[in-house]
Motif scaffolding. Structure first.
Motif, PDB file in Angstrom:
ATOM      1  N   LEU A 196       0.833  -1.205   0.000  1.00  0.00           N
ATOM      2  CA  LEU A 196       0.000   0.000   0.000  1.00  0.00           C
ATOM      3  C   LEU A 196       0.867   1.255   0.000  1.00  0.00           C
ATOM      4  O   LEU A 196       0.551   2.241  -0.689  1.00  0.00           O
TER       5      LEU A 196
ATOM      6  N   THR B 197      -4.862   5.527   1.009  1.00  0.00           N
ATOM      7  CA  THR B 197      -4.914   4.554  -0.094  1.00  0.00           C
ATOM      8  C   THR B 197      -6.326   4.045  -0.351  1.00  0.00           C
ATOM      9  O   THR B 197      -6.570   3.426  -1.386  1.00  0.00           O
ATOM     10  N   SER B 198      -7.247   4.288   0.581  1.00  0.00           N
ATOM     11  CA  SER B 198      -8.649   3.900   0.371  1.00  0.00           C
ATOM     12  C   SER B 198      -9.480   5.050  -0.169  1.00  0.00           C
ATOM     13  O   SER B 198     -10.677   4.881  -0.427  1.00  0.00           O
TER      14      SER B 198
ATOM     15  N   ASN C 200      -7.966   1.338  -2.733  1.00  0.00           N
ATOM     16  CA  ASN C 200      -8.110  -0.020  -2.213  1.00  0.00           C
ATOM     17  C   ASN C 200      -9.512  -0.562  -2.481  1.00  0.00           C
ATOM     18  O   ASN C 200     -10.501   0.151  -2.315  1.00  0.00           O
TER      19      ASN C 200
ATOM     20  N   ILE D 195      -9.408  -5.480   0.270  1.00  0.00           N
ATOM     21  CA  ILE D 195      -8.093  -5.016   0.729  1.00  0.00           C
ATOM     22  C   ILE D 195      -8.254  -4.060   1.901  1.00  0.00           C
ATOM     23  O   ILE D 195      -7.526  -4.140   2.908  1.00  0.00           O
TER      24      ILE D 195
END
Length: 531
Positions: free
Chosen positions: A96, A415-416, A426, A430
């Motif tokens: 990530l 990252t989401s 993501n 994940i």
């Protein structure tokens, strides 16, 4: 001479005016850089190999060796499952971190500066610097132990020598990032070779090792303490900042397929590096568990196993496995300490540049970090000797574990976030997996804090007033810790990333690496005279 082509939107920052506040630009200057070919081929993997091995050094540093030795000596193979769990979690988390840098062109510390206001950003920077110092302490002490084993240099003298040794190795950066990565990879393989040789001497029972790997168990607060130390020594906060920055040294195709290939190959490369680190950690625990639980141990060696540290381990291995095995351990420890310090210095540069937009020369950054690590290490080495230095390593590893949420939570949220990552955010599976991993780590930390505080107060010889006062302070500190984590979790992301525009022509999608990142590792530019 043909006129230079018009500038394309690249992942670079200059002093030029920008139409968008987050839009990255780059000067048209050629650098010694690692260029990824703009074609689909498995051979491109070799262009991506490097950052993962620099990062994996943190998983086999002296702090890991110290906790691995104690885990094996006290619980044999019972905590091997922690290594397996931490390694799997590390692969997901490090991937990530790499994705964040590849997709957005900014590393984690820079995203934190853009996302949070001044006070939270400053606090996160302080915590990141404390984590780097906590990581540097085991490296200083581990190198001092190695010098003591090899040359009988007093521990406190070894601590002072380590303050200068890494500055010499940093000269390697003048020859380019690829040569530094090759050197670090060589040190990793040296460490692996030494411990695999140790494993051949110890001959642990394979069925017991497999049972320890796949059957979770924690026996008492002592095992919980070591489990936290193992987690802190395996999944380090500064590694997340480091990995998200190291990937920016590659020139990758700025196309949809190019970015996907970069993310995939970085995950494969990280997996290979972490697999080596995993086998090394398993080897250390297995050697320690096999030796300290051997029925042939004499009373003196059995006593040494009860308080096993890096220095005691060398003499124990020398007595039980032979003189050559002891020297192998010392060489591995020396390689680990020196290589870990190099990567710690780079992490410190990226953290300072990202949070404060402040850049220092590598030797100045190394000097500052090393001084902060040397002072407590030297005091403990003089007063407490080898035993005190070993305990300091365990404490430093626990600090890293407690600080992990303050780097991990921002990474998971960034990252989401679709406004930052676009199509590369993501997936639900994940995101759920990473949040479960983070929650488990935070849960173990909070459980240990509460259990340790209650136990200490119960067995305290203080007056009732003193116990109440200390209990109030302790639980207040826990509430502040929980509230800080809750703030990071609940707070909504506000800053979006300027997504790179993709041209229909592949030749226009080739992105140059970040100038400031490249300059930290590759200070030499190509001039027109060199072409």
């Amino acid at each position: 001479m043909a006129a230079p082509p018009p500038q394309q939107p690249q992942f670079m920052t200059t002093n030029d005016r920008r139409t968008h506040p987050d839009e990255p630009l780059i000067d048209n200057i050629e650098y010694d850089q690692i260029v990824v070919p703009d074609n689909k081929s498995w051979k491109n993997l070799f262009s991506y190999i490097g950052p993962g091995f620099l990062v994996c050094i943190a998983y086999i540093d002296p702090g890991n060796f110290q906790t691995d030795l104690q885990a094996g000596a006290q619980y044999k193979y019972g905590l091997l499952w922690i290594i397996l769990l931490a390694s799997c979690a590390a692969l997901v988390i490090q991937s990530l971190a790499a994705n964040l840098g590849v997709v957005t062109g900014k590393h984690l510390a820079e995203h934190c500066r853009k996302e949070y206001s001044k006070v939270p950003n400053f606090i996160l920077w302080i915590l990141a610097e404390i984590a780097i110092v906590a990581c540097d302490i085991p490296e200083v002490i581990g190198t001092a132990f190695a010098l003591n084993m090899l040359f009988n240099i007093p521990l406190w003298c070894g601590v002072l020598i380590t303050g200068l040794s890494t500055l010499v190795l940093l000269v390697l950066q003048q020859y380019g990032v690829r040569k530094l990565e090759i050197f670090i990879a060589f040190l990793v393989l040296t460490i692996a070779g030494c411990f695999f040789a140790e494993l051949g001497y110890a001959k642990p029972i394979a069925s017991e090792v497999l049972h320890g790997l796949f059957v979770p168990q924690l026996e008492g607060s002592g095992a919980t303490k070591l489990a936290i130390s193992l987690l802190g020594a395996m999944v380090m906060p500064h590694n997340l900042f480091l990995h998200s920055a190291l990937v920016l040294s590659r020139k990758i195709p700025r196309s949809v397929s190019g970015i996907k290939e970069a993310c995939r190959f970085y995950m494969i490369e990280s997996g290979l590096a972490l697999l080596v680190a995993f086998f090394i950690n398993v080897s250390v625990i297995s050697v320690s568990g096999a030796v300290c639980n051997s029925p042939n141990l004499n009373p003196d060696d059995l006593e040494s196993c009860k308080n096993l540290d890096l220095n005691e381990a060398s003499f124990l291995l020398k007595n039980v496995l032979g003189n050559w095995s002891s020297k192998l351990f010392a060489v591995a420890l020396l390689a680990s300490g020196q290589s870990s310090t190099i990567t710690g210095t780079y992490a410190g540069q990226y953290v300072m540049q990202g949070f404060l937009d402040l850049r220092l020369k590598p030797w100045i950054r190394n000097f500052l970090t090393r001084c902060l690590a040397i002072v407590p290490s030297l005091i403990v080495a003089i007063i407490g000797g080898a035993s005190g230095a070993g305990n300091l390593i365990i404490i430093a590893s626990m600090i890293l574990s407690f600080e992990l949420p303050f780097a991990l939570i921002p990474l998971l949220k960034f990252t989401s976030c679709k406004t930052k990552m676009g199509l590369y955010a993501n997936s639900f599976s994940i995101a759920a997996t990473t949040w479960i991993i983070g929650s488990l780590i935070m849960g173990i930390n909070i459980y240990y804090l509460a259990e340790k505080l209650v136990t200490s107060l119960r067995h305290s010889k203080m007056s009732v007033v003193g116990i109440v006062f200390c209990g109030f302070l302790g639980f207040s500190a826990m509430l502040v810790y929980l509230a800080s984590i809750a703030y990071l979790v609940i707070r909504k992301n506000k800053e979006g990333s300027h997504l790179i525009a993709l041209s229909e022509r592949p030749e226009e999608n080739a992105g140059l690496p970040r100038e400031d990142i490249v300059n930290m590792q590759l200070p030499q530019r190509r001039t027109t005279d060199d072409l």
